[in-house]
Design a protein around this motif. Sequence first.
Motif, PDB file in Angstrom:
ATOM      1  N   SER A  58       7.129  76.642 107.346  1.00  0.00           N
ATOM      2  CA  SER A  58       8.499  76.260 107.418  1.00  0.00           C
ATOM      3  C   SER A  58       8.679  75.858 108.075  1.00  0.00           C
ATOM      4  N   ASN A  59       9.971  74.876 108.513  1.00  0.00           N
ATOM      5  CA  ASN A  59      10.239  74.154 109.867  1.00  0.00           C
ATOM      6  C   ASN A  59       9.556  72.639 109.022  1.00  0.00           C
ATOM      7  N   SER A 102       8.944  69.862 112.573  1.00  0.00           N
ATOM      8  CA  SER A 102      10.166  69.663 112.510  1.00  0.00           C
ATOM      9  C   SER A 102      10.126  69.180 113.868  1.00  0.00           C
ATOM     10  N   ASN A 140      14.953  70.036 106.395  1.00  0.00           N
ATOM     11  CA  ASN A 140      14.787  71.927 106.072  1.00  0.00           C
ATOM     12  C   ASN A 140      13.649  72.623 104.794  1.00  0.00           C
ATOM     13  N   SER A 157       9.880  74.193 103.369  1.00  0.00           N
ATOM     14  CA  SER A 157       8.807  74.547 103.819  1.00  0.00           C
ATOM     15  C   SER A 157       7.467  74.189 103.060  1.00  0.00           C
ATOM     16  N   ASN A 201      12.166  73.069  99.219  1.00  0.00           N
ATOM     17  CA  ASN A 201      13.634  73.225  99.665  1.00  0.00           C
ATOM     18  C   ASN A 201      13.598  75.011 100.630  1.00  0.00           C
ATOM     19  N   ASN A 202      14.147  75.286 101.715  1.00  0.00           N
ATOM     20  CA  ASN A 202      13.409  76.581 102.414  1.00  0.00           C
ATOM     21  C   ASN A 202      14.267  77.458 101.628  1.00  0.00           C
ATOM     22  N   LYS A 203      15.113  77.045 100.756  1.00  0.00           N
ATOM     23  CA  LYS A 203      15.896  78.085 100.166  1.00  0.00           C
ATOM     24  C   LYS A 203      15.055  78.876  98.502  1.00  0.00           C
ATOM     25  N   ILE A 228      11.628  78.889  99.206  1.00  0.00           N
ATOM     26  CA  ILE A 228      10.004  79.349  99.323  1.00  0.00           C
ATOM     27  C   ILE A 228      10.214  80.846  99.108  1.00  0.00           C
TER      28      ILE A 228
END
Length: 225
Positions: A86-87, A133, A154, A156, A202-204, A206
């Motif tokens: 992530s990040n 990041s 943002n 992952s 996108n993080n959302k 993952i």
Amino acid sequence: MMTIPSAVEEIIKKKPFLEDALVNGLVNLSALARSLKPEIEKLVDKQINDSAVIMALNRLIPRMKLISTMKFRNVVSNIGDIIVRSNLADYAFANSPTMFEAQAKLLDRVHSMKDVFCTFSQGIYETTLVVSSSIAELVERIFAEEKCLAKKNNLSSITVKLPEDNTVCPGVYYYIFKELAWDSINIAEVISTTNEFTVILNNKDIHRAFSILMRTKQNSDDNIL
């Protein structure tokens, strides 16, 4: 002159989602035959009837099912570790004479940093960097003189380890990416080596993507058994 079965197969191969729907019995063959007939008639250079197309489809489907089961699913069932990070941040820079120098500077700075993700993917006209990041500011300083084409935050990643025979099995990536596409998951970047690939999301998305890949692997195990 092309035969009707050959024409049907050529058309279906160009429509991977349709091929998958046929294998899973989700298509009305009569309706599909009517839809495909004009295209088939152009390839065979004569008028044909719906029944000839339906017969060709009925002969093609068992072969597609066999290929799907024996090749794709056998490879997918032997997927190794699935690693999530992530990040992440994604940069796209236009290629330039100073690009390699900037890459070398970045690698020199991060090679001793622990738990830092940093990868380059160079195309003909542009180079993509996917980094943690935590080093985004460092990237922007080192590449300040380069032309930045795009930047995404943002993000992952999911890294999948593939079995060694994946390179001799056509359609492996399609089989996996199709599962993500069916669930409307957008892939920002794809990074691959011989026996592994990484998708940047996108993080959302993952958690949903990870669940889909695990389910795909489990379903392949069950189908082979």
